[in-house]
Every structure is written in C-alpha cells, then in structure tokens.
Design a protein around this motif. Structure first.
Motif, short mmCIF file in Angstrom:
data_model
loop_
_atom_site.label_atom_id
_atom_site.label_comp_id
_atom_site.label_asym_id
_atom_site.label_seq_id
_atom_site.Cartn_x
_atom_site.Cartn_y
_atom_site.Cartn_z
N ARG A 173 -3.68 7.80 -0.51
CA ARG A 173 -2.92 7.32 0.53
C ARG A 173 -3.39 5.78 0.69
N ASP A 202 2.62 4.35 0.91
CA ASP A 202 2.54 5.45 2.17
C ASP A 202 2.49 6.78 1.73
N PRO A 203 2.06 7.65 2.78
CA PRO A 203 1.65 9.11 2.30
C PRO A 203 2.52 9.79 1.43
N HIS A 204 3.87 9.31 1.68
CA HIS A 204 4.99 10.38 0.64
C HIS A 204 4.90 9.56 -0.67
N ASN A 261 0.89 -1.15 0.07
CA ASN A 261 0.13 0.14 -0.07
C ASN A 261 0.98 1.18 -0.25
N ALA A 293 2.63 8.05 -2.07
CA ALA A 293 1.13 8.36 -2.64
C ALA A 293 1.21 9.83 -3.26
#
Length: 247
Positions: A203, A192-194, A190, A196
């Motif tokens: 995210r 990760d925020p960065h 999946n 994404a």
C-alpha cells in the motif's frame, strides 16, 4: 566528480550519487547483477564511503538494489523502458523484454461520465465500451489499465483475443486505418489499497499514472486510457527537441 565539499549535507551528496547510480542501473551497466564495492564507488564519485553507503540505502528503499551481508550490493529487479516518442502498445514497446499478457477484469457497454464523453468528443448519454485489464510482463503484474472506447471500434473487441494482443493493433484492424496522435499526461500517485493488491505491491507504493487519449489517423479520438504502472517495474524515456525557430 569530486563531492568532498564538507559544507554540503551528506544527504545531499548521497542523493547526487544515487541519481547517477540509478541511471547506470536502468541502462544496464551492472548486467552481471553486482555493483562495485563501496570503496570503488567512493573513488569513482569522489565521495566518502559513508556517502556511498547512504546512496545505496536510498536505492534499496526504492527496491532497485538488494544489500546482502557478505555478498555486497546487487541489482534487485529490472526496470523496463517505455518510450515516449512513439505511440506503441505495451506488448510492442516491451517485445524484446518478454511476453505481455492481459487479464480482462471487466468489459461492458456503459454510459461514461460526462468528462469522458467530452474527451472522446461524444454527445452526452452516448455509450462506450469500458475495459479494465491487469497487464503482466513475464507473469509479473506491470499495470492496471482502465480504457474507454467509442462503440464503433470497441464493440468488435468483445470477439477478439484480448489476452495476448495490444488494443492498439486490434483497433487499427477494426478501423481500417492506423492510429495517429495521442495526448499524454503523466504523474506520480501512490497505490490505494485495492490497486496495491491487484498489482501485488505494498500500500502506498509509487505508481506512474498515465492518462492517454489516442486518435485515429483521421484525427478522431477513439481510446481514452487511465493506466497505473508499477513504479518499480517501469521507467519512461523519450527524446525532446528544442524548437530552433524560438518559442
């Protein structure tokens, strides 16, 4: 394919329909963009309209189709095939689908982690060239590539055009020999925020994570990559042959 067995949960039947429809979407059956009406699909699959509706909902959640009131179900965006049976760079793989461009986010000479040095068959403390690229197809982000290269082939890349060229093609010119074999590990992760944010996805979005170690034809490992592909933009395809001689 009759699916009227009432003992099976509708969610199971919907998943079965979704898998076949996904395959047909990816292989271009609905090139005009629109899927058949729910009633037509229900007859084709021998399923109820509710089952078909649920299957289309699954594909919509994956971002593969759009469901528009008054219009119906349409293919949302193309997924591009990436072959697993031949060692090719991304631009070589997707050349018939458009232009691959590369944004170099960082490039430097570093002392790699011990595990990376070991994979590249280098002594501890030996420096490598580290390269990080955001790769796009027709202007849309496709993958984030983190690459470790042995210095002998990596350092000449500082003077190369990395925006419009595959590393593989450049490496072969530098090394004076073709690439040979690559070891590949493929898994789902999946975002990760960065990551994404870099790949312009929400995210937690599904990504295809590829670790690939490429060797020159003489067997020397030279290129270790960690590649995060957008799961909604790429599909992996390959051919597997069963050994007739036995295990």
């Amino acid at each position: 394919m009759g699916m009227t067995d009432v003992r099976r949960p509708r969610a199971d039947r919907a998943r079965q329909v979704a898998d076949v429809l996904r395959r047909e979407i990816l292989h271009g059956r609905f090139r005009q963009g629109a899927l058949p009406l729910e009633g037509v699909l229900a007859r084709e699959f021998g399923a109820s309209r509710n089952t078909v509706r649920e299957a289309l909902g699954l594909l919509r959640e994956e971002g593969l189709v759009d469901r528009v009131p008054g219009v119906g179900t349409t293919v949302a965006g193309e997924k591009y095939p990436h072959g697993l049976h031949k060692l090719l760079g991304l631009a070589e793989t997707l050349r018939e689908h458009g232009e691959v461009t590369n944004e170099v986010r960082t490039m430097s000479v570093i002392v790699p982690p011990a595990a990376v040095a070991e994979r590249l068959d280098l002594p501890p403390g030996e420096q490598v060239v580290y390269l990080e690229r955001l790769r796009s197809l027709n202007g849309l982000p496709l993958s984030l590539d983190l690459t470790y290269l042995v210095r002998e082939v990596g350092e000449p890349l500082f003077d190369a055009d990395l925006t419009c060229n595959d590393i593989f093609v450049l490496l072969e010119g530098i090394a004076g020999q073709p690439l040979g074999m690559a070891e590949l590990t493929l898994e789902a992760v999946n975002a990760d925020p960065h990551t994404a944010a870099v790949l312009a996805v929400p995210r937690g979005s599904a990504l295809l994570m590829v670790e690939r170690l490429a060797h020159l034809a003489d067997g020397r490992p030279v290129d270790l990559e960690f590649i995060r592909f957008r799961g909604d933009r790429l599909t992996m395809r390959g051919h597997l042959r069963r050994d007739q001689e036995g295990d």
